[in-house]
Scaffold this motif. Structure first.
Motif, PDB file in Angstrom:
ATOM      1  N   MET A   1       0.839  -1.169   0.000  1.00  0.00           N
ATOM      2  CA  MET A   1       0.000   0.000   0.000  1.00  0.00           C
ATOM      3  C   MET A   1       0.897   1.250   0.000  1.00  0.00           C
ATOM      4  SD  MET A   1      -2.964   1.072   2.643  1.00  0.00           S
ATOM      5  CE  MET A   1      -2.193   2.120   3.831  1.00  0.00           C
ATOM      6  N   MET A   2       0.629   2.184  -0.890  1.00  0.00           N
ATOM      7  CA  MET A   2       1.420   3.409  -0.986  1.00  0.00           C
ATOM      8  C   MET A   2       0.979   4.395   0.086  1.00  0.00           C
ATOM      9  SD  MET A   2       3.898   4.962  -2.526  1.00  0.00           S
ATOM     10  CE  MET A   2       4.189   4.187  -4.097  1.00  0.00           C
ATOM     11  N   ASN A   3       1.944   4.972   0.774  1.00  0.00           N
ATOM     12  CA  ASN A   3       1.713   6.035   1.736  1.00  0.00           C
ATOM     13  C   ASN A   3       2.822   7.064   1.539  1.00  0.00           C
ATOM     14  OD1 ASN A   3       4.015   5.065   3.162  1.00  0.00           O
ATOM     15  ND2 ASN A   3       2.723   3.602   4.244  1.00  0.00           N
ATOM     16  N   LEU A   4       2.757   8.178   2.234  1.00  0.00           N
ATOM     17  CA  LEU A   4       3.736   9.242   2.028  1.00  0.00           C
ATOM     18  C   LEU A   4       5.169   8.797   2.350  1.00  0.00           C
ATOM     19  CD1 LEU A   4       4.374  12.094   1.139  1.00  0.00           C
ATOM     20  CD2 LEU A   4       3.812  12.870   3.470  1.00  0.00           C
ATOM     21  N   PRO A   5       5.424   8.098   3.465  1.00  0.00           N
ATOM     22  CA  PRO A   5       6.791   7.664   3.715  1.00  0.00           C
ATOM     23  C   PRO A   5       7.344   6.769   2.585  1.00  0.00           C
ATOM     24  CG  PRO A   5       5.522   7.504   5.728  1.00  0.00           C
ATOM     25  CD  PRO A   5       4.551   7.823   4.618  1.00  0.00           C
ATOM     26  N   LEU A   6       6.539   5.847   2.105  1.00  0.00           N
ATOM     27  CA  LEU A   6       6.987   4.986   1.015  1.00  0.00           C
ATOM     28  C   LEU A   6       7.172   5.787  -0.273  1.00  0.00           C
ATOM     29  CD1 LEU A   6       7.782   2.115   0.385  1.00  0.00           C
ATOM     30  CD2 LEU A   6       5.389   1.612  -0.118  1.00  0.00           C
ATOM     31  N   PHE A   7       6.292   6.734  -0.522  1.00  0.00           N
ATOM     32  CA  PHE A   7       6.437   7.614  -1.689  1.00  0.00           C
ATOM     33  C   PHE A   7       7.765   8.374  -1.627  1.00  0.00           C
ATOM     34  CE2 PHE A   7       6.086  11.825  -3.566  1.00  0.00           C
ATOM     35  CZ  PHE A   7       5.796  11.492  -4.887  1.00  0.00           C
ATOM     36  N   LEU A   8       8.128   8.863  -0.437  1.00  0.00           N
ATOM     37  CA  LEU A   8       9.389   9.590  -0.285  1.00  0.00           C
ATOM     38  C   LEU A   8      10.592   8.686  -0.549  1.00  0.00           C
ATOM     39  CD1 LEU A   8       8.560  11.767   2.858  1.00  0.00           C
ATOM     40  CD2 LEU A   8       8.772  12.538   0.473  1.00  0.00           C
ATOM     41  N   THR A   9      10.503   7.428  -0.154  1.00  0.00           N
ATOM     42  CA  THR A   9      11.579   6.480  -0.453  1.00  0.00           C
ATOM     43  C   THR A   9      11.710   6.288  -1.963  1.00  0.00           C
ATOM     44  OG1 THR A   9      11.219   5.358   1.659  1.00  0.00           O
ATOM     45  CG2 THR A   9      12.450   4.146  -0.018  1.00  0.00           C
ATOM     46  N   TRP A  10      10.575   6.112  -2.647  1.00  0.00           N
ATOM     47  CA  TRP A  10      10.603   5.991  -4.114  1.00  0.00           C
ATOM     48  C   TRP A  10      11.133   7.271  -4.753  1.00  0.00           C
ATOM     49  CZ3 TRP A  10      10.819   1.723  -6.608  1.00  0.00           C
ATOM     50  CH2 TRP A  10      10.152   0.582  -6.151  1.00  0.00           C
ATOM     51  N   ALA A  11      10.795   8.423  -4.176  1.00  0.00           N
ATOM     52  CA  ALA A  11      11.291   9.699  -4.704  1.00  0.00           C
ATOM     53  C   ALA A  11      12.815   9.762  -4.611  1.00  0.00           C
ATOM     54  CB  ALA A  11      10.659  10.863  -3.953  1.00  0.00           C
ATOM     55  N   ARG A  12      13.378   9.215  -3.529  1.00  0.00           N
ATOM     56  CA  ARG A  12      14.839   9.169  -3.384  1.00  0.00           C
ATOM     57  C   ARG A  12      15.457   8.329  -4.490  1.00  0.00           C
ATOM     58  NH1 ARG A  12      14.674   8.399   1.374  1.00  0.00           N
ATOM     59  NH2 ARG A  12      15.232   6.275   1.841  1.00  0.00           N
ATOM     60  N   ILE A  13      14.830   7.229  -4.822  1.00  0.00           N
ATOM     61  CA  ILE A  13      15.321   6.389  -5.917  1.00  0.00           C
ATOM     62  C   ILE A  13      15.198   7.141  -7.245  1.00  0.00           C
ATOM     63  CG2 ILE A  13      14.875   4.276  -7.240  1.00  0.00           C
ATOM     64  CD1 ILE A  13      14.128   2.982  -4.480  1.00  0.00           C
ATOM     65  N   ALA A  14      14.112   7.885  -7.414  1.00  0.00           N
ATOM     66  CA  ALA A  14      13.925   8.675  -8.642  1.00  0.00           C
ATOM     67  C   ALA A  14      14.971   9.781  -8.767  1.00  0.00           C
ATOM     68  CB  ALA A  14      12.518   9.266  -8.673  1.00  0.00           C
ATOM     69  N   CYS A  15      15.554  10.206  -7.655  1.00  0.00           N
ATOM     70  CA  CYS A  15      16.601  11.229  -7.701  1.00  0.00           C
ATOM     71  C   CYS A  15      17.894  10.710  -8.335  1.00  0.00           C
ATOM     72  CB  CYS A  15      16.905  11.736  -6.292  1.00  0.00           C
ATOM     73  SG  CYS A  15      15.652  12.854  -5.633  1.00  0.00           S
ATOM     74  N   ILE A  16      18.084   9.402  -8.373  1.00  0.00           N
ATOM     75  CA  ILE A  16      19.337   8.844  -8.887  1.00  0.00           C
ATOM     76  C   ILE A  16      19.561   9.212 -10.357  1.00  0.00           C
ATOM     77  CG2 ILE A  16      20.622   6.702  -9.348  1.00  0.00           C
ATOM     78  CD1 ILE A  16      19.243   5.633  -6.720  1.00  0.00           C
ATOM     79  N   PRO A  17      18.613   8.915 -11.270  1.00  0.00           N
ATOM     80  CA  PRO A  17      18.875   9.331 -12.655  1.00  0.00           C
ATOM     81  C   PRO A  17      18.947  10.846 -12.808  1.00  0.00           C
ATOM     82  CG  PRO A  17      16.686   8.342 -12.453  1.00  0.00           C
ATOM     83  CD  PRO A  17      17.379   8.142 -11.150  1.00  0.00           C
ATOM     84  N   LEU A  18      18.207  11.581 -11.989  1.00  0.00           N
ATOM     85  CA  LEU A  18      18.286  13.041 -12.041  1.00  0.00           C
ATOM     86  C   LEU A  18      19.675  13.527 -11.639  1.00  0.00           C
ATOM     87  CD1 LEU A  18      14.838  14.013 -10.457  1.00  0.00           C
ATOM     88  CD2 LEU A  18      15.449  13.905 -12.889  1.00  0.00           C
ATOM     89  N   LEU A  19      20.254  12.891 -10.636  1.00  0.00           N
ATOM     90  CA  LEU A  19      21.608  13.227 -10.201  1.00  0.00           C
ATOM     91  C   LEU A  19      22.610  12.974 -11.323  1.00  0.00           C
ATOM     92  CD1 LEU A  19      23.575  14.082  -7.939  1.00  0.00           C
ATOM     93  CD2 LEU A  19      23.617  11.675  -7.235  1.00  0.00           C
ATOM     94  N   ILE A  20      22.477  11.839 -11.981  1.00  0.00           N
ATOM     95  CA  ILE A  20      23.385  11.505 -13.082  1.00  0.00           C
ATOM     96  C   ILE A  20      23.240  12.519 -14.218  1.00  0.00           C
ATOM     97  CG2 ILE A  20      23.924   9.777 -14.853  1.00  0.00           C
ATOM     98  CD1 ILE A  20      22.958   7.653 -12.719  1.00  0.00           C
ATOM     99  N   ILE A  21      22.005  12.809 -14.592  1.00  0.00           N
ATOM    100  CA  ILE A  21      21.751  13.769 -15.677  1.00  0.00           C
ATOM    101  C   ILE A  21      22.343  15.136 -15.328  1.00  0.00           C
ATOM    102  CG2 ILE A  21      19.916  15.095 -16.824  1.00  0.00           C
ATOM    103  CD1 ILE A  21      18.219  12.461 -16.633  1.00  0.00           C
ATOM    104  N   ALA A  22      22.163  15.558 -14.089  1.00  0.00           N
ATOM    105  CA  ALA A  22      22.644  16.879 -13.678  1.00  0.00           C
ATOM    106  C   ALA A  22      24.166  16.939 -13.622  1.00  0.00           C
ATOM    107  CB  ALA A  22      22.055  17.242 -12.319  1.00  0.00           C
ATOM    108  N   PHE A  23      24.815  15.873 -13.192  1.00  0.00           N
ATOM    109  CA  PHE A  23      26.260  15.913 -12.924  1.00  0.00           C
ATOM    110  C   PHE A  23      27.117  15.656 -14.155  1.00  0.00           C
ATOM    111  CE2 PHE A  23      30.319  14.382 -11.226  1.00  0.00           C
ATOM    112  CZ  PHE A  23      30.600  15.391 -10.305  1.00  0.00           C
TER     113      PHE A  23
END
Length: 188
Positions: A1-23
């Motif tokens: 079940m999706m909740n805000l804490p789990l969403f934030l964890t997924w958001a952290r994973i989504a930051c990985i390709p963004l970090l690569i693209i930015a750097f």
């Protein structure tokens, strides 16, 4: 079940390709200063979600086995990605990166093995590990930024903190192995 804490964890994973693209300069054709700033901001956002997801999950009693599994995976992925990017750019020592990533693999395997014996609590996160994480999560954005900020050389302070994180990494690994040693001996 999706909740805000789990969403934030997924958001952290989504930051990985963004970090690569930015750097990576070949991916995002903007000046280095802009890439460094954007990379540092993305990592800081990821670090804040690391704190927020755990805090909210406990406060709202929204913990789950899947969240407990995914949270440390997300942490290790974003930290490892950032360290590899920084090594490739010559901003972090290969030795520091090997120590930090090697410890994460070792302790993850140890925790999994201890859990299989019903003794996961014996290798639960302790204060040394929390200090190590704080040093890492402070050092990495400084190193990603890599320039002066308010008269402070972020690269110098980031380098100092990442070496402190590496020392704490070794200390925490030794502690976890020491605590688990009686169970490791029994398994022979």
């Amino acid at each position: 079940m999706m909740n805000l804490p789990l969403f934030l964890t997924w958001a952290r994973i989504a930051c990985i390709p963004l970090l690569i693209i930015a750097f990576v300069p070949q991916v995002l054709p903007i000046p280095e200063e802009g890439r460094n700033t954007l990379s540092a901001i993305i990592f800081i956002i990821a670090a804040v979600t690391d704190w927020a997801d755990g805090y909210l999950a406990r406060k709202w009693n929204q913990t789950s086995n899947f969240g407990a599994f995914l949270d440390p995976v997300a942490d290790k992925l974003i930290v490892s990605t950032a360290l590899i990017l920084l090594v490739a750019d010559g901003r972090v020592s290969e030795l520091v990166t090997i120590i930090i990533i090697g410890r994460e693999i070792t302790i993850s395997a140890l925790r999994e093995w201890m859990a299989s014996m019903g003794k996961r609590k014996s290798v639960a996160v302790n204060m040394i590990g929390k200090f190590k994480t704080a040093a890492q999560l402070s050092a990495i954005p400084m190193l990603l930024y890599g320039a002066d900020l308010g008269g402070y050389d972020m690269r110098f302070w980031g380098t100092l903190l990442i070496w402190i994180a590496a020392a704490l990494t070794l200390w925490s690994m030794a502690y976890y192995l020491y605590v688990a040693w009686p169970d490791l001996k029994e398994s022979d």
